[in-house]
Write a protein that holds these residues in place. Sequence first.
Motif, PDB file in Angstrom:
ATOM      1  N   GLY A 159       0.833  -1.195   0.000  1.00  0.00           N
ATOM      2  CA  GLY A 159       0.000   0.000   0.000  1.00  0.00           C
ATOM      3  C   GLY A 159       0.864   1.239   0.000  1.00  0.00           C
ATOM      4  N   HIS A 160       0.697   2.077   1.026  1.00  0.00           N
ATOM      5  CA  HIS A 160       1.507   3.288   1.151  1.00  0.00           C
ATOM      6  C   HIS A 160       2.635   3.111   2.169  1.00  0.00           C
ATOM      7  N   GLU A 161       2.850   1.886   2.602  1.00  0.00           N
ATOM      8  CA  GLU A 161       3.888   1.596   3.589  1.00  0.00           C
ATOM      9  C   GLU A 161       5.040   0.817   2.940  1.00  0.00           C
ATOM     10  N   TYR A 162       6.225   0.965   3.537  1.00  0.00           N
ATOM     11  CA  TYR A 162       7.414   0.269   3.048  1.00  0.00           C
ATOM     12  C   TYR A 162       8.042  -0.513   4.196  1.00  0.00           C
ATOM     13  N   ILE A 163       8.324  -1.787   3.954  1.00  0.00           N
ATOM     14  CA  ILE A 163       8.983  -2.636   4.944  1.00  0.00           C
ATOM     15  C   ILE A 163      10.434  -2.833   4.511  1.00  0.00           C
ATOM     16  N   ILE A 164      11.357  -2.536   5.415  1.00  0.00           N
ATOM     17  CA  ILE A 164      12.784  -2.674   5.112  1.00  0.00           C
ATOM     18  C   ILE A 164      13.402  -3.709   6.040  1.00  0.00           C
ATOM     19  N   ASN A 165      14.111  -4.659   5.437  1.00  0.00           N
ATOM     20  CA  ASN A 165      14.850  -5.674   6.185  1.00  0.00           C
ATOM     21  C   ASN A 165      16.333  -5.389   5.991  1.00  0.00           C
ATOM     22  N   ASP A 166      16.982  -4.959   7.064  1.00  0.00           N
ATOM     23  CA  ASP A 166      18.411  -4.639   7.032  1.00  0.00           C
ATOM     24  C   ASP A 166      19.134  -5.624   7.940  1.00  0.00           C
ATOM     25  N   LYS A 167      19.661  -6.714   7.342  1.00  0.00           N
ATOM     26  CA  LYS A 167      20.362  -7.768   8.078  1.00  0.00           C
ATOM     27  C   LYS A 167      19.519  -8.343   9.218  1.00  0.00           C
ATOM     28  N   GLY A 168      18.238  -8.530   8.953  1.00  0.00           N
ATOM     29  CA  GLY A 168      17.362  -9.145   9.942  1.00  0.00           C
ATOM     30  C   GLY A 168      16.613  -8.157  10.811  1.00  0.00           C
ATOM     31  N   TYR A 169      17.001  -6.885  10.771  1.00  0.00           N
ATOM     32  CA  TYR A 169      16.290  -5.846  11.519  1.00  0.00           C
ATOM     33  C   TYR A 169      15.206  -5.270  10.612  1.00  0.00           C
ATOM     34  N   ILE A 170      13.957  -5.481  11.004  1.00  0.00           N
ATOM     35  CA  ILE A 170      12.826  -5.126  10.145  1.00  0.00           C
ATOM     36  C   ILE A 170      12.110  -3.893  10.690  1.00  0.00           C
ATOM     37  N   ASN A 171      11.926  -2.905   9.811  1.00  0.00           N
ATOM     38  CA  ASN A 171      11.218  -1.678  10.176  1.00  0.00           C
ATOM     39  C   ASN A 171      10.214  -1.319   9.088  1.00  0.00           C
ATOM     40  N   GLN A 172       9.154  -0.633   9.500  1.00  0.00           N
ATOM     41  CA  GLN A 172       8.117  -0.209   8.559  1.00  0.00           C
ATOM     42  C   GLN A 172       8.049   1.316   8.546  1.00  0.00           C
TER      43      GLN A 172
END
Length: 341
Positions: A159-172
């Motif tokens: 949708g209008h959100e982005y999920i980022i996985n940086d070496k296992g650390y997940i943020n939205q």
Amino acid sequence: MVLIGFLHHNKNPQNVEKAVYVAKAAKAQQVEMIYFGTEDVDLKEQTINGYILQKDEWVRVTSPFPQVIINAGSPHKFDNNIISALKQKIPFTSVPIGNKMEVYTRIKQSKKFTSYLIPTESVYKVEDVQRFLSKHHQAILKPINGHQGENVLYIEKKGHEYIINDKGYINQYNERWFASYIKKRLAKRKYLIQVYIHSTTKDGFAYDIRLHMIKNKDGEWQTPIIFPRVSTTKSVVTNCASGGKYVEPYEFLSQNFSIKRYQIKRTLEVFGIELSKHLDQLQIQQKKQVFDELGIDIGIDSRNYIWIYEVNWRPGFIYPTENEDSVIAKNLVEYAITLIK
């Protein structure tokens, strides 16, 4: 006696495990190897003040120029004037293949292996990332000149959100915060963006397979060393220097492909050899050079289809067993000898 040079940026050969294997492989073939950096070269006297391995100890010696040089270090850490002067007199074994985007473009333009390429684009601004994700939804963002899995991100648009996985650390992030985050990344280095391939084990962990390609004494590509690398966390990064782990090839293929394991193994071997031959042909056409060693990183999706992540020159060397390292070192020495004029 034939003298092979081993050129590296690290001033202490004890810190370079590859040098030990190559020196021992050279001695087994009645060849001597001298370890040196550009700071050890005397162009006027045409000598090198380097190191030779004697009874497992590195001993400082001064010798004439070697007849061939295995250039194993980082080019940007060398004195370019010294390198240019040496290349006028001595053959070097390795030639650069280019950065990730250059390799992608060369393969794409040559057509033959285009179907194995993952859709990839250069990134110049935040809008490039947003547009790519609007079309593909899941992607990998990584530096064009990166190595060892550093600064690699998995990004998913929902949708209008982005999920980022940086070496296992997940943020939205919402669109505003996402744009700010990516802008900071792009300010530090050049990136490319690539469609995310679902190359996962039966347990759901991301993996890739390194095909370590090397030429033999006849200048022909050998059957590759197959090197599966599996993420040990929720990260999509599989490189062993960034938290991934090596899995023994037979065990990996058996666990994930069952009765198709031999078919997959043979497919990987043929694919590695054919792609390496093709890249050699392109290098000859464009630069009148050939490669000696390549690291081809591939993924395999749920349909067992092969995808090319990237191709590197001077691939990482140290493997979990000495046998693999010794085989590579032996071939490096034998191939180097063929270049002596």
